[in-house]
Design a protein around this motif. Structure first.
Motif, PDB file in Angstrom:
ATOM      1  N   VAL A   1       5.217   3.789 -13.790  1.00  0.00           N
ATOM      2  CA  VAL A   1       4.292   3.466 -12.702  1.00  0.00           C
ATOM      3  C   VAL A   1       4.495   2.037 -12.210  1.00  0.00           C
ATOM      4  O   VAL A   1       4.291   1.732 -11.031  1.00  0.00           O
ATOM      5  N   SER A   2       4.926   1.151 -13.094  1.00  0.00           N
ATOM      6  CA  SER A   2       5.118  -0.259 -12.709  1.00  0.00           C
ATOM      7  C   SER A   2       6.336  -0.461 -11.810  1.00  0.00           C
ATOM      8  O   SER A   2       6.520  -1.544 -11.255  1.00  0.00           O
ATOM      9  N   TRP A   3       7.187   0.552 -11.667  1.00  0.00           N
ATOM     10  CA  TRP A   3       8.356   0.466 -10.788  1.00  0.00           C
ATOM     11  C   TRP A   3       8.045   1.217  -9.501  1.00  0.00           C
ATOM     12  O   TRP A   3       8.038   2.455  -9.491  1.00  0.00           O
ATOM     13  N   PRO A   4       7.777   0.541  -8.403  1.00  0.00           N
ATOM     14  CA  PRO A   4       7.408   1.244  -7.170  1.00  0.00           C
ATOM     15  C   PRO A   4       8.571   2.045  -6.589  1.00  0.00           C
ATOM     16  O   PRO A   4       9.717   1.589  -6.567  1.00  0.00           O
ATOM     17  N   THR A   5       8.253   3.245  -6.155  1.00  0.00           N
ATOM     18  CA  THR A   5       9.225   4.087  -5.463  1.00  0.00           C
ATOM     19  C   THR A   5       9.049   3.894  -3.958  1.00  0.00           C
ATOM     20  O   THR A   5       8.043   3.331  -3.512  1.00  0.00           O
ATOM     21  N   PRO A   6      10.003   4.354  -3.139  1.00  0.00           N
ATOM     22  CA  PRO A   6       9.822   4.247  -1.690  1.00  0.00           C
ATOM     23  C   PRO A   6       8.526   4.902  -1.219  1.00  0.00           C
ATOM     24  O   PRO A   6       7.839   4.385  -0.325  1.00  0.00           O
ATOM     25  N   MET A   7       8.148   6.032  -1.837  1.00  0.00           N
ATOM     26  CA  MET A   7       6.907   6.699  -1.446  1.00  0.00           C
ATOM     27  C   MET A   7       5.685   5.881  -1.858  1.00  0.00           C
ATOM     28  O   MET A   7       4.648   5.933  -1.199  1.00  0.00           O
ATOM     29  N   ASP A   8       5.801   5.126  -2.948  1.00  0.00           N
ATOM     30  CA  ASP A   8       4.673   4.297  -3.375  1.00  0.00           C
ATOM     31  C   ASP A   8       4.307   3.261  -2.318  1.00  0.00           C
ATOM     32  O   ASP A   8       3.123   2.924  -2.132  1.00  0.00           O
ATOM     33  N   ARG A   9       5.293   2.747  -1.625  1.00  0.00           N
ATOM     34  CA  ARG A   9       5.001   1.747  -0.584  1.00  0.00           C
ATOM     35  C   ARG A   9       4.217   2.392   0.560  1.00  0.00           C
ATOM     36  O   ARG A   9       3.269   1.798   1.088  1.00  0.00           O
ATOM     37  N   ALA A  10       4.607   3.601   0.917  1.00  0.00           N
ATOM     38  CA  ALA A  10       3.870   4.314   1.963  1.00  0.00           C
ATOM     39  C   ALA A  10       2.459   4.650   1.482  1.00  0.00           C
ATOM     40  O   ALA A  10       1.491   4.566   2.248  1.00  0.00           O
ATOM     41  N   ARG A  11       2.341   5.005   0.201  1.00  0.00           N
ATOM     42  CA  ARG A  11       1.014   5.313  -0.351  1.00  0.00           C
ATOM     43  C   ARG A  11       0.128   4.069  -0.377  1.00  0.00           C
ATOM     44  O   ARG A  11      -1.081   4.156  -0.178  1.00  0.00           O
ATOM     45  N   ALA A  12       0.722   2.914  -0.648  1.00  0.00           N
ATOM     46  CA  ALA A  12      -0.055   1.666  -0.668  1.00  0.00           C
ATOM     47  C   ALA A  12      -0.605   1.357   0.726  1.00  0.00           C
ATOM     48  O   ALA A  12      -1.751   0.897   0.869  1.00  0.00           O
ATOM     49  N   ARG A  13       0.201   1.603   1.749  1.00  0.00           N
ATOM     50  CA  ARG A  13      -0.270   1.375   3.124  1.00  0.00           C
ATOM     51  C   ARG A  13      -1.409   2.350   3.451  1.00  0.00           C
ATOM     52  O   ARG A  13      -2.397   1.985   4.093  1.00  0.00           O
ATOM     53  N   PHE A  14      -1.256   3.584   2.997  1.00  0.00           N
ATOM     54  CA  PHE A  14      -2.319   4.576   3.188  1.00  0.00           C
ATOM     55  C   PHE A  14      -3.591   4.114   2.489  1.00  0.00           C
ATOM     56  O   PHE A  14      -4.682   4.189   3.061  1.00  0.00           O
ATOM     57  N   ARG A  15      -3.464   3.658   1.247  1.00  0.00           N
ATOM     58  CA  ARG A  15      -4.648   3.261   0.482  1.00  0.00           C
ATOM     59  C   ARG A  15      -5.411   2.137   1.170  1.00  0.00           C
ATOM     60  O   ARG A  15      -6.645   2.138   1.182  1.00  0.00           O
TER      61      ARG A  15
END
Length: 455
Positions: free
Chosen positions: A199-213
């Protein structure tokens, strides 16, 4: 559990089962589209299936005693998987569903009083008011094709808004639905890197999810600010879930929720409270449209009932059995995945730190050793004197982390189905089979059109 039935029960359509020898990368490709299509026949027959997931072992558990061990007896040894956290944290934050350790204990103790049977009973008038409005709107559409899935989503969202905030969701409902659809269609699907990276290693989708959050948190905070602006009369009893949650205090420490924590708790309750109930009601209406005889039994039970209190809801035994059977065939949470924190022994197998244990209600509820006619729609199995094993039927999970809102969801589902079927005869206007697929929850592959007529 043996089921005696005079009529041949219906068997609703399901996705084809995967070949048992499907390759690892073949399963990964299917997971993104439909998780429940990745399981082969073995998963519906065997109690424990052991495999590998990169450097760790994986287990599918269909044995109630093993499930009891993981979810109850030794639940503290198991945590959510990295993929599970990635899928849920952007919409639920650190709310009750994802919290661990002391944070979870604090939240569970603090929220408990808001979800007692008495608290749920006080919210029934909010439910009945929305149902009255929904039925009135549907009466203007009898005889024409209607999308009952969308209507159930709007209805349960309205109930969530009123029970949470005491105001309707006319203005904010479309925005909230857009958030839910955006996340489910684009960001809530697991990708390969989501499953293999910490979880501590962000994936490309994690960045999009962070913007969503960021956008999502701002929206929920705006709802809370709007509710607080309404205020509350001094000394008045709590009128909705927000009052109960805002005033909630840990019985041991006297501590309440911070504003940031309250945002995550409200988001959890709104999403878990409306999306899963809407989906369960859609599937129940679909099954009753396929099975007119069972639909008539529900209508017969509701005839002459006022259905505006918990006592009325509790009398709807057959309707409750229909809801229970619907959630057996289409469990809202189709998969519970856990990662081991430390060594353990489960069903005689050695479990090491990092190993993945999968408890799939989709499989468990259709397992051939646990259920008679497991793929058939037979509500009366839940009226038997021999109820299913507590750890063979998990629509709301089990153990200390069982869904806190289960009594609310059950009351809402039974009340809504009884009122709707009591008012209308429901038929399918769409002949294409509806195939369930698993993305966060058990969803239909398309929204069929229904036709309703007044009883």
């Amino acid at each position: 559990m043996n089921i005696a039935s005079v009529r041949r029960p219906i068997i609703p359509p399901t996705p084809p089962r995967a070949p048992d020898d499907m390759s690892f990368f073949g399963r990964i490709a299917v997971i993104k589209q439909n998780m429940i299509a990745t399981w082969g026949q073995r998963a519906y027959e065997e109690e424990v299936i052991q495999g590998r997931f990169f450097l760790h072992k994986s287990f599918i558990l269909n044995q109630p005693d093993a499930i009891r061990h993981v979810l109850l007896s030794n639940y503290q040894n198991y945590t959510r998987t990295p993929a599970g956290i990635r899928m849920l944290r952007p919409v639920l934050g650190e709310g009750l569903l994802l919290a661990e350790g002391h944070a979870w204990t604090f939240q569970r103790r603090t929220l408990g009083p808001a979800f007692t049977p008495r608290a749920t009973a006080n919210l029934v008038p909010h439910m009945t008011a929305v149902l009255d409005e929904t039925i009135a709107k549907l009466e203007t559409r009898t005889g024409e094709p209607v999308d009952l899935r969308e209507i159930m989503q709007r209805m349960t969202l309205e109930i969530a808004g009123r029970t949470m905030f005491s105001f309707g969701m006319d203005r904010h409902g479309p925005t909230l639905r857009n958030f839910v659809m955006e996340y489910g269609e684009r960001l809530g699907r697991a990708h390969f890197l989501d499953m293999v990276l910490p979880v501590s290693w962000p994936t490309p989708m994690d960045r999009a999810r962070a913007r969503f959050r960021k956008r999502w948190v701002e929206f929920v905070a705006m709802l809370i600010a709007e509710r607080r602006a309404v205020g509350k009369n001094d000394g008045a009893p709590p009128r909705d879930l927000f009052d109960l949650m805002d005033e909630a205090r840990d019985p041991e420490t006297g501590k309440g929720f911070s504003d940031e924590q309250l945002v995550d708790e409200v988001a959890t309750m709104i999403l878990a409270g409306h999306e899963t109930t809407a989906t369960a009601l859609f599937w129940a209406l679909y099954l009753l449209a396929l099975d007119p005889d069972t639909q008539e039994e529900v209508a017969s039970e509701t005839r002459g009932e006022h259905l505006d209190s918990m006592a009325d809801i509790d009398r709807q035994k057959f309707t409750r059995a229909v809801i229970d059977e619907t959630m057996r065939l289409y469990p809202p949470a189709f998969l519970i995945a856990r990662a081991a924190r430390d060594k353990d022994v489960v069903a005689g197998a050695e479990v090491n730190k990092g190993d993945i244990l999968m408890i799939a209600p989709w499989l468990l509820h259709r397992h051939e050793k646990l259920w008679d006619q497991p793929n058939a729609f037979i509500p009366k199995r839940f009226m038997s004197k021999e109820p299913p094993d507590r750890f063979a039927y998990l629509p709301f999970g089990a153990g200390p982390r069982v869904c806190i809102g289960a009594p609310f969801a059950q009351a809402e589902s039974v009340l809504a189905l009884a009122r709707l079927i009591g008012a209308f005869r429901v038929e399918l206007a769409d002949t294409a089979p509806v195939i369930p697929f698993g993305v966060v929850t058990t969803q239909p592959d398309h929204s069929p059109m229904f036709r309703i007529t007044r009883r």
